[in-house]
Design an enzyme around this catalytic site. Structure first.
Site, PDB file in Angstrom:
ATOM      1  N   GLY A  48      62.964-119.158 -74.598  1.00  0.00           N
ATOM      2  CA  GLY A  48      61.929-119.744 -75.448  1.00  0.00           C
ATOM      3  C   GLY A  48      60.543-119.142 -75.371  1.00  0.00           C
ATOM      4  N   GLU A 102      55.987-119.930 -69.583  1.00  0.00           N
ATOM      5  CA  GLU A 102      57.039-120.836 -70.050  1.00  0.00           C
ATOM      6  C   GLU A 102      56.644-121.356 -71.438  1.00  0.00           C
ATOM      7  OE1 GLU A 102      59.904-121.915 -70.108  1.00  0.00           O
ATOM      8  OE2 GLU A 102      60.269-123.616 -68.783  1.00  0.00           O
ATOM      9  N   ASP A 106      58.791-129.835 -69.791  1.00  0.00           N
ATOM     10  CA  ASP A 106      59.313-131.124 -70.234  1.00  0.00           C
ATOM     11  C   ASP A 106      59.563-131.978 -68.987  1.00  0.00           C
ATOM     12  OD1 ASP A 106      61.023-132.317 -72.774  1.00  0.00           O
ATOM     13  OD2 ASP A 106      62.076-132.616 -70.904  1.00  0.00           O
ATOM     14  N   PHE A 155      61.157-134.224 -79.406  1.00  0.00           N
ATOM     15  CA  PHE A 155      61.810-132.918 -79.455  1.00  0.00           C
ATOM     16  C   PHE A 155      61.131-132.006 -80.483  1.00  0.00           C
ATOM     17  CE2 PHE A 155      65.072-129.833 -80.556  1.00  0.00           C
ATOM     18  CZ  PHE A 155      65.424-129.405 -79.285  1.00  0.00           C
TER      19      PHE A 155
END
Ligand code: IMP
Length: 182
Positions: A48, A102, A106, A155
């Protein structure tokens, strides 16, 4: 606000590319102040963080090394609670100033496992920077040293983040629409 559908779910735009890039620029300039004379090792967490990292390092106009690690914890919409490591650490960590990049923090699982693995190799210093930080989702006792945006515990997709493989190439950031969770 733009709406999109990925697989079975609908998402709504929450941050435009322009807004994301402006914030990454100010973060990049801030981090630059700390690292310009440290010849850091910048480690990007795949998959990601590649978009965030590509934008951020445009403001690092000093010598650095850049490499990648792959640590995976998410399955679909949720953290699996386990870490899959499929790319080992490149090169030497000992004695280096390491900056970890990153996409999103989360539960903090990825960052806490990776941080522990790195500290075992005795870097001179270790700091973490992320694009997005969901403080309400945090379970593991770790906080990023630098971040661009605090976001709600919802999300997200786009700008490198995916839902079941889709959405990483989207320029804006999107949030799952309320009531659209299966
Ligand atoms: P953590 O280990 O629970 O902190 O989660 C970190 C990783 O989970 C990130 O690197 C992402 O790959 C993934 N992740 C967490 N939240 C989201 C999200 O909202 N959308 C997409 N991926 C996410």
């Amino acid at each position: 606000m733009q709406e999109i559908t990925l697989h079975d779910l609908e998402f709504i735009e929450i941050l435009s590319e322009k807004h994301l890039l402006e914030s990454i620029k100010s973060l990049g300039l801030k981090i630059r102040e700390e690292y310009y004379d440290k010849y850091p090792l910048v480690l990007v967490i795949l998959n990601g963080a590649f978009v965030f990292a590509a934008e951020l390092i445009k403001y690092f106009d000093f010598p650095l090394e850049l490499d990648f690690v792959r640590y995976r914890s998410y399955k679909g919409l949720h953290s699996s609670g386990e870490i899959q490591k499929s790319l080992p650490f490149p090169g030497q960590i000992e004695g280096r100033h390491v900056l970890l990049l990153e996409d999103i923090v989360d539960t903090g699982l990825t960052l806490s496992v990776l941080t522990k693995d790195l500290l075992d190799q005795h870097p001179e210093s270790l700091k973490t920077a992320c694009l997005l930080y969901k403080p309400e989702a945090l379970i593991y006792p770790i906080e990023p040293d630098f971040y661009s945006f605090q976001v709600e515990n919802k999300f997200l997709v786009g700008f490198g983040l995916d839902y079941k493989g889709l959405g990483r190439n989207l320029r804006n950031l999107y949030q799952l629409k309320p009531g659209k969770k299966p």
